[in-house]
Design a protein around this motif. Sequence first.
Motif, PDB file in Angstrom:
ATOM      1  N   ARG A  91      40.298 -42.170  20.255  1.00  0.00           N
ATOM      2  CA  ARG A  91      39.568 -42.065  18.985  1.00  0.00           C
ATOM      3  C   ARG A  91      38.096 -41.739  19.203  1.00  0.00           C
ATOM      4  N   ALA A  92      37.862 -40.718  19.989  1.00  0.00           N
ATOM      5  CA  ALA A  92      36.497 -40.256  20.250  1.00  0.00           C
ATOM      6  C   ALA A  92      35.893 -39.676  18.976  1.00  0.00           C
ATOM      7  N   GLU A  93      34.611 -39.896  18.804  1.00  0.00           N
ATOM      8  CA  GLU A  93      33.925 -39.296  17.657  1.00  0.00           C
ATOM      9  C   GLU A  93      33.876 -37.782  17.801  1.00  0.00           C
ATOM     10  N   LEU A  94      33.521 -37.314  19.007  1.00  0.00           N
ATOM     11  CA  LEU A  94      33.452 -35.872  19.260  1.00  0.00           C
ATOM     12  C   LEU A  94      33.823 -35.622  20.722  1.00  0.00           C
ATOM     13  N   GLY A  95      35.134 -35.667  20.999  1.00  0.00           N
ATOM     14  CA  GLY A  95      35.616 -35.403  22.346  1.00  0.00           C
ATOM     15  C   GLY A  95      35.397 -33.948  22.702  1.00  0.00           C
ATOM     16  N   ASP A 119      32.416 -37.765  25.199  1.00  0.00           N
ATOM     17  CA  ASP A 119      32.367 -38.036  23.763  1.00  0.00           C
ATOM     18  C   ASP A 119      30.905 -37.835  23.371  1.00  0.00           C
ATOM     19  N   THR A 140      41.040 -31.809  23.974  1.00  0.00           N
ATOM     20  CA  THR A 140      40.187 -32.820  23.341  1.00  0.00           C
ATOM     21  C   THR A 140      40.057 -32.537  21.852  1.00  0.00           C
ATOM     22  N   THR A 141      39.803 -33.613  21.085  1.00  0.00           N
ATOM     23  CA  THR A 141      39.677 -33.485  19.632  1.00  0.00           C
ATOM     24  C   THR A 141      38.552 -34.385  19.122  1.00  0.00           C
ATOM     25  N   ALA A 142      38.279 -34.287  17.835  1.00  0.00           N
ATOM     26  CA  ALA A 142      37.166 -35.031  17.236  1.00  0.00           C
ATOM     27  C   ALA A 142      37.580 -35.719  15.947  1.00  0.00           C
ATOM     28  N   ARG A 143      36.850 -36.789  15.624  1.00  0.00           N
ATOM     29  CA  ARG A 143      37.036 -37.509  14.362  1.00  0.00           C
ATOM     30  C   ARG A 143      35.984 -37.120  13.331  1.00  0.00           C
ATOM     31  N   ARG A 159      43.497 -38.340  15.406  1.00  0.00           N
ATOM     32  CA  ARG A 159      42.318 -37.499  15.654  1.00  0.00           C
ATOM     33  C   ARG A 159      41.341 -38.231  16.579  1.00  0.00           C
ATOM     34  N   GLY A 160      40.684 -37.472  17.416  1.00  0.00           N
ATOM     35  CA  GLY A 160      39.802 -38.068  18.412  1.00  0.00           C
ATOM     36  C   GLY A 160      40.491 -38.407  19.708  1.00  0.00           C
TER      37      GLY A 160
END
Length: 307
Positions: A16-20, A36, A270-273, A287-288
């Motif tokens: 649950r990364a904010e901005l991976g 992140d 990688t993904t972002a929240r 997400r994240g």
Amino acid sequence: MSANNTQAAKLVLDIRAELGEGPIWDARTNALLWVDIEGRRVCRFDPAANGGRGENREWPVGSMPGTVAPTERGDLLVALNEGVARFDMADGRVEMLCAPDGFDPSVTRFNDGKCDPRGRFVAGTTSLQGKRGASALYVVEATGANGSAPVMRQILGGVSISNGLAWSADGRSFYYIDTPTREVAVFDYDLDRGELGARRVAFRVPDALGYPDGMTIDAEGMLWVCLWGGAAVTRWNPANGELLAKHEVPALHVTSCAFGGPDLATLYITTARVDTAADVLAKYPQRGGIFSLQPGVRGGRAFEFSG
């Protein structure tokens, strides 16, 4: 344009990364390095640890890291909000190396970056206020016999959001994404000097797919482009602009990807929240996270910073 939807990516780390961002496979440790950005942390994910369940370690760096790259001496190069630094995972020490002349970290931060085939670190910036054309792409290279005095120089200006980058197998073509253009550009690349030549457009990502973000290249010379706002990672032929495959990812903002694993046959994503509208949050509970898929093609070993 055509696409073969072959498989969906699966979750391998529910972080649950904010901005991976910034994934890169470290062949020395057989682990995925990633950052992140909003969480201000550098991370290392070992997918084989804990009986194959995986283990993630993280180090706070006190600043926004855009990406990381392994170095020949065994530590990391990190593109931070303020500039480029060395980072030692053994003790968490951050040592600033260089920044562009007149660089204002309250206005601009570093974003994506990778090392070229000769060991130079190529990284770009993005405006913290979303200003168009206010960013640039830079090269960091070692000088002197022992590489103790890294220097930074600009190789491209007028950039808005510097993002994905990759080199062809011979190192003579450089693929590059400035996200708002929706284009994947290709430059002639001077390997001896680390400079850009003529630019042309390899292909344009249609509006309906989302914005192109991070990117990597596979052993067949095809480009893998992640889609911010598109919930997918895509494979393209840069020679003719054909969309070859689209793999769904259960996160709206797909940020970057890298081939990894002992045989470089796994694509990590990688993904972002951040920036997810309230009405779609429930659709993407993972997400994240970090995701993976087995695309049936391998990547190449990541280049290390020489210095």
